[in-house]
Scaffold this motif. Structure first.
Motif, short mmCIF file in Angstrom:
data_model
loop_
_atom_site.label_atom_id
_atom_site.label_comp_id
_atom_site.label_asym_id
_atom_site.label_seq_id
_atom_site.Cartn_x
_atom_site.Cartn_y
_atom_site.Cartn_z
N GLY A 173 71.10 17.07 5.14
CA GLY A 173 71.93 18.24 4.85
C GLY A 173 73.38 17.85 4.67
O GLY A 173 73.72 16.74 4.27
N GLU A 174 74.26 18.80 4.96
CA GLU A 174 75.70 18.61 4.75
C GLU A 174 76.35 17.73 5.82
O GLU A 174 77.18 16.89 5.51
CB GLU A 174 76.41 19.97 4.74
N ALA A 175 75.98 17.93 7.08
CA ALA A 175 76.74 17.28 8.15
C ALA A 175 75.89 16.68 9.26
O ALA A 175 76.43 16.28 10.28
CB ALA A 175 77.72 18.29 8.75
N ASP A 176 74.59 16.62 9.07
CA ASP A 176 73.72 16.12 10.14
C ASP A 176 73.22 14.72 9.82
O ASP A 176 73.18 14.31 8.67
CB ASP A 176 72.51 17.05 10.34
N ARG A 177 72.83 14.01 10.88
CA ARG A 177 72.25 12.67 10.74
C ARG A 177 71.03 12.55 11.64
O ARG A 177 71.01 13.10 12.74
CB ARG A 177 73.23 11.58 11.18
N MET A 232 84.25 15.28 10.28
CA MET A 232 85.31 14.42 10.80
C MET A 232 85.80 14.85 12.18
O MET A 232 86.17 14.02 13.00
CB MET A 232 86.49 14.39 9.84
N LYS A 233 85.81 16.14 12.45
CA LYS A 233 86.32 16.64 13.73
C LYS A 233 85.25 16.71 14.81
O LYS A 233 85.53 17.09 15.95
CB LYS A 233 86.95 18.01 13.54
N SER A 234 84.03 16.30 14.49
CA SER A 234 82.95 16.34 15.46
C SER A 234 83.15 15.26 16.52
O SER A 234 83.51 14.12 16.22
CB SER A 234 81.60 16.10 14.76
N PRO A 235 82.90 15.59 17.78
CA PRO A 235 83.00 14.57 18.84
C PRO A 235 81.91 13.50 18.71
O PRO A 235 82.01 12.44 19.32
CB PRO A 235 82.83 15.37 20.14
N LEU A 236 80.90 13.76 17.89
CA LEU A 236 79.82 12.79 17.67
C LEU A 236 80.11 11.85 16.50
O LEU A 236 79.38 10.88 16.30
CB LEU A 236 78.49 13.51 17.40
N GLY A 296 77.93 6.32 14.67
CA GLY A 296 77.99 5.49 13.47
C GLY A 296 77.06 4.30 13.54
O GLY A 296 76.59 3.91 14.61
N LEU A 297 76.79 3.72 12.40
CA LEU A 297 75.91 2.56 12.31
C LEU A 297 76.48 1.38 13.11
O LEU A 297 77.67 1.08 13.02
CB LEU A 297 75.74 2.16 10.84
N PHE A 298 75.64 0.73 13.88
CA PHE A 298 75.98 -0.40 14.75
C PHE A 298 77.03 -0.06 15.80
O PHE A 298 77.84 -0.89 16.19
CB PHE A 298 76.42 -1.63 13.94
N CYS A 299 76.99 1.18 16.25
CA CYS A 299 77.87 1.62 17.33
C CYS A 299 77.05 1.67 18.62
O CYS A 299 75.97 2.25 18.66
CB CYS A 299 78.44 2.99 17.00
#
Length: 185
Positions: free
Chosen positions: A16-20, A42-46, A51-54
């Protein structure tokens, strides 16, 4: 049911627009799938922690088929991995191996795989060793931890364990002395 665990994000898929949808390697649950709603904003605490490899501390809630990320706090970001295409390719390859081996939480196997991958990502970012060497070491160590260790104690043909040259039969997972390797050709 709430679960708190650390984990390394191995894969992320935009939904969707903002989910992963994240694939996370955790020390206590093994490889899991988790939905991170709104994590691409961008303002999400997640945003940063998923992110990848975080490597992050996750607060998860259990769903029917996968988990949901309620909160995440960054522990380590491997910025050096994405500095080059080769580094990113090697890290992605290692992540694929980790997902294929799908470590189970039993007997600390997932924890050992996670520690190995974290160390390798650090070394990729630091560029301390040649990447070919890191790739070979990771492959052998990851397979060994998953129970696919070749028998390297002695020649599988004659029992010799000292002197001369030895060859690894990668398909058979056997070590052969020069004489036995010649006979097998």
């Amino acid at each position: 049911m709430q679960i708190a665990t650390t984990g390394l994000v191995l894969r992320q898929v935009k939904v969707g627009e903002a989910d992963r949808i994240l694939t996370i390697l955790t020390p206590d649950l093994g490889v899991i799938s988790a939905s991170a709603r709104g994590s691409l904003r961008m303002k999400s605490p997640l945003f940063s922690a998923t992110g990848l490899f975080c490597y992050s501390e996750f607060s998860l809630s259990s769903g029917r088929s996968h988990f949901f990320v309620d909160a995440a706090q960054i522990k380590k970001v491997f910025h050096g991995v994405s500095a080059t295409v080769e580094g990113m390719a090697l890290a992605s390859y290692m992540a694929e191996i980790a997902m294929e081996l799908s470590p189970t939480p039993a007997e600390g196997e997932a924890d050992a795989q996670l520690r190995l991958l974290l160390n390798c990502l650090y070394l990729i970012g630091e560029r301390r060793y040649p990447w070919r060497q890191l790739k070979a070491v990771y492959e052998l160590r990851a397979l060994s931890k998953a129970g696919y260790m070749p028998d390297l104690r002695m020649c599988a043909g004659c029992g010799k364990y000292e002197g001369g040259e030895f060859y690894l039969d990668a398909v058979g997972g056997l070590l052969l002395c020069a004489d036995c390797a010649e006979r097998q050709r």
